[in-house]
Design a protein around this motif. Structure first.
Motif, PDB file in Angstrom:
ATOM      1  N   ALA A  88       0.825  -1.212   0.000  1.00 54.52           N
ATOM      2  CA  ALA A  88       0.000   0.000   0.000  1.00 54.52           C
ATOM      3  C   ALA A  88       0.858   1.261   0.000  1.00 54.52           C
ATOM      4  N   GLY A  89       1.977   1.196  -0.703  1.00 51.51           N
ATOM      5  CA  GLY A  89       2.848   2.358  -0.813  1.00 51.51           C
ATOM      6  C   GLY A  89       3.741   2.609   0.379  1.00 51.51           C
ATOM      7  N   ARG A  90       3.754   1.682   1.350  1.00 51.12           N
ATOM      8  CA  ARG A  90       4.583   1.853   2.548  1.00 51.12           C
ATOM      9  C   ARG A  90       5.675   0.782   2.585  1.00 51.12           C
ATOM     10  N   ASP A  91       6.808   1.139   3.170  1.00 49.97           N
ATOM     11  CA  ASP A  91       7.912   0.192   3.311  1.00 49.97           C
ATOM     12  C   ASP A  91       7.529  -0.877   4.332  1.00 49.97           C
ATOM     13  N   ALA A  92       7.713  -2.120   3.960  1.00 51.20           N
ATOM     14  CA  ALA A  92       7.355  -3.217   4.854  1.00 51.20           C
ATOM     15  C   ALA A  92       8.420  -4.299   4.801  1.00 51.20           C
ATOM     16  N   THR A  93       8.622  -4.958   5.931  1.00 50.75           N
ATOM     17  CA  THR A  93       9.527  -6.101   6.032  1.00 50.75           C
ATOM     18  C   THR A  93       8.723  -7.378   5.962  1.00 50.75           C
ATOM     19  N   ARG A  94       9.159  -8.313   5.109  1.00 49.13           N
ATOM     20  CA  ARG A  94       8.461  -9.592   4.999  1.00 49.13           C
ATOM     21  C   ARG A  94       9.145 -10.633   5.870  1.00 49.13           C
ATOM     22  N   PHE A  95       8.349 -11.335   6.663  1.00 46.90           N
ATOM     23  CA  PHE A  95       8.824 -12.452   7.476  1.00 46.90           C
ATOM     24  C   PHE A  95       8.185 -13.722   6.931  1.00 46.90           C
ATOM     25  N   ASP A  96       9.006 -14.738   6.653  1.00 45.52           N
ATOM     26  CA  ASP A  96       8.509 -16.040   6.207  1.00 45.52           C
ATOM     27  C   ASP A  96       8.592 -17.016   7.366  1.00 45.52           C
ATOM     28  N   LEU A  97       7.508 -17.763   7.588  1.00 42.08           N
ATOM     29  CA  LEU A  97       7.422 -18.697   8.705  1.00 42.08           C
ATOM     30  C   LEU A  97       7.166 -20.097   8.176  1.00 42.08           C
ATOM     31  N   THR A  98       8.041 -21.032   8.528  1.00 43.78           N
ATOM     32  CA  THR A  98       7.947 -22.416   8.096  1.00 43.78           C
ATOM     33  C   THR A  98       7.856 -23.320   9.321  1.00 43.78           C
ATOM     34  N   PRO A  99       6.859 -24.217   9.387  1.00 42.38           N
ATOM     35  CA  PRO A  99       6.772 -25.127  10.532  1.00 42.38           C
ATOM     36  C   PRO A  99       8.025 -25.991  10.659  1.00 42.38           C
ATOM     37  N   VAL A 101       8.111 -28.919  12.119  1.00 40.42           N
ATOM     38  CA  VAL A 101       7.726 -30.314  11.905  1.00 40.42           C
ATOM     39  C   VAL A 101       6.329 -30.340  11.313  1.00 40.42           C
ATOM     40  N   GLY A 102       5.974 -31.460  10.689  1.00 39.82           N
ATOM     41  CA  GLY A 102       4.618 -31.656  10.203  1.00 39.82           C
ATOM     42  C   GLY A 102       4.328 -30.915   8.911  1.00 39.82           C
ATOM     43  N   GLY A 103       3.089 -31.029   8.446  1.00 39.80           N
ATOM     44  CA  GLY A 103       2.692 -30.458   7.173  1.00 39.80           C
ATOM     45  C   GLY A 103       1.747 -29.286   7.301  1.00 39.80           C
ATOM     46  N   ALA A 104       1.871 -28.525   8.388  1.00 37.48           N
ATOM     47  CA  ALA A 104       0.976 -27.393   8.615  1.00 37.48           C
ATOM     48  C   ALA A 104       1.276 -26.251   7.652  1.00 37.48           C
ATOM     49  N   GLY A 105       0.387 -25.256   7.650  1.00 37.57           N
ATOM     50  CA  GLY A 105       0.508 -24.135   6.737  1.00 37.57           C
ATOM     51  C   GLY A 105       1.765 -23.317   6.946  1.00 37.57           C
ATOM     52  N   HIS A 106       2.264 -22.760   5.837  1.00 37.10           N
ATOM     53  CA  HIS A 106       3.389 -21.829   5.845  1.00 37.10           C
ATOM     54  C   HIS A 106       2.821 -20.414   5.763  1.00 37.10           C
ATOM     55  N   TRP A 107       3.476 -19.468   6.406  1.00 37.94           N
ATOM     56  CA  TRP A 107       2.960 -18.103   6.461  1.00 37.94           C
ATOM     57  C   TRP A 107       4.019 -17.102   6.007  1.00 37.94           C
TER      58      TRP A 107
END
Length: 260
Positions: A88-99, A101-107
């Motif tokens: 939205a036109g603003r500076d943002a930092t992206r964080f990637d989250l990986t479980p 263990v297991g096959g749960a969702g990645h964020w």
């Protein structure tokens, strides 16, 4: 005459006396904590592809609340600062989250670099398929104050769930965090790994089969497990349940007032 410190001693003293550096996990948790009291507002777009719905995308003036539980998140996810992306036109930092263990969702979560509050997030299956996305298209000039406390996990809840459903196997990383009574009868237990949420239901009726839904009859009731996990993982969690009763779970229904 003062003797010079040995090199190893100097390194040790420097390590003990130096300032500790925050990890990527610490930085993300700080932003999620701030989001409980401060939030961006504006024009956002929210897309939900699971569970399926006729109109998956809608407009909103705020992001949906991410049900983050810091202690579980820190234990179950690898968090990596993945660079800077504008939102939205603003500076943002992206964080990637990986479980871990297991096959749960990645964020992935995008955090405003000046306000330190989320501006966007994505939830994906382990294979990369998009499940949910929410992102601001425009934001107002300043964030607003909010109040979004995380309910405490009721003491003894895990033991109570195991007692009500002996033989249940919690999917890797998940723990029971809340219970609510169902108007149609039975109880619904919320399982969380810190970000992903599953619904564990004891009910007098069955549920329609669908991706992300496992169900089996146990005695006179049905047990469902619903959420963003592979179907075989959901079924495996319920496979060993020997009996099921929601009677003892009702005493745990109701919100807490603090964060675990």
């Amino acid at each position: 005459m003062r003797r010079a410190a040995l090199p190893g001693t100097a390194l040790l003293l420097a390590a003990l006396g130096g300032t500790a550096h925050a990890t990527d996990t610490d930085d993300l948790l700080a932003a999620l904590k701030r989001a409980r009291t401060l939030a961006a507002r504006g024009q956002a777009e929210v897309t939900v592809l699971f569970p399926p719905r006729a109109v998956p995308t809608r407009a909103a003036n705020a992001l949906p609340v991410v049900a983050a539980r810091p202690a579980l998140l820190a234990r179950n996810f690898n968090v990596v600062r993945a660079g800077s992306d504008p939102v939205a036109g603003r500076d943002a930092t992206r964080f990637d989250l990986t479980p871990k263990v297991g096959g749960a969702g990645h964020w992935s979560l995008w955090v405003d670099r000046a306000w330190n509050v989320p501006l966007a997030f994505e939830e994906r299956r382990a294979d990369g398929t998009l499940v949910r996305r929410a992102a601001f298209l425009k934001v107002n000039a300043a964030p607003v104050k909010v109040a979004a406390a995380v309910p405490a996990i009721p003491a003894g809840l895990r033991a109570a769930v195991i007692g009500a459903l002996p033989g249940l196997r919690f999917p890797a990383g998940f723990a029971p965090v809340a219970v609510r009574s169902r108007a149609a009868g039975g109880a619904e237990v919320t399982l969380s790994d810190g970000l992903n949420v599953l619904a564990l239901v004891v009910a007098p009726q069955d549920v329609r089969a669908a991706p992300g839904v496992a169900s089996r009859r146990v005695g006179k009731v049905f047990v469902w497990l619903v959420g963003n996990l592979p179907d075989d993982t959901l079924r495996a969690a319920l496979a060993g349940v020997r009996r099921a009763s929601a009677d003892t779970l009702g005493t745990f229904a109701g919100p807490g007032d603090s964060n675990p």
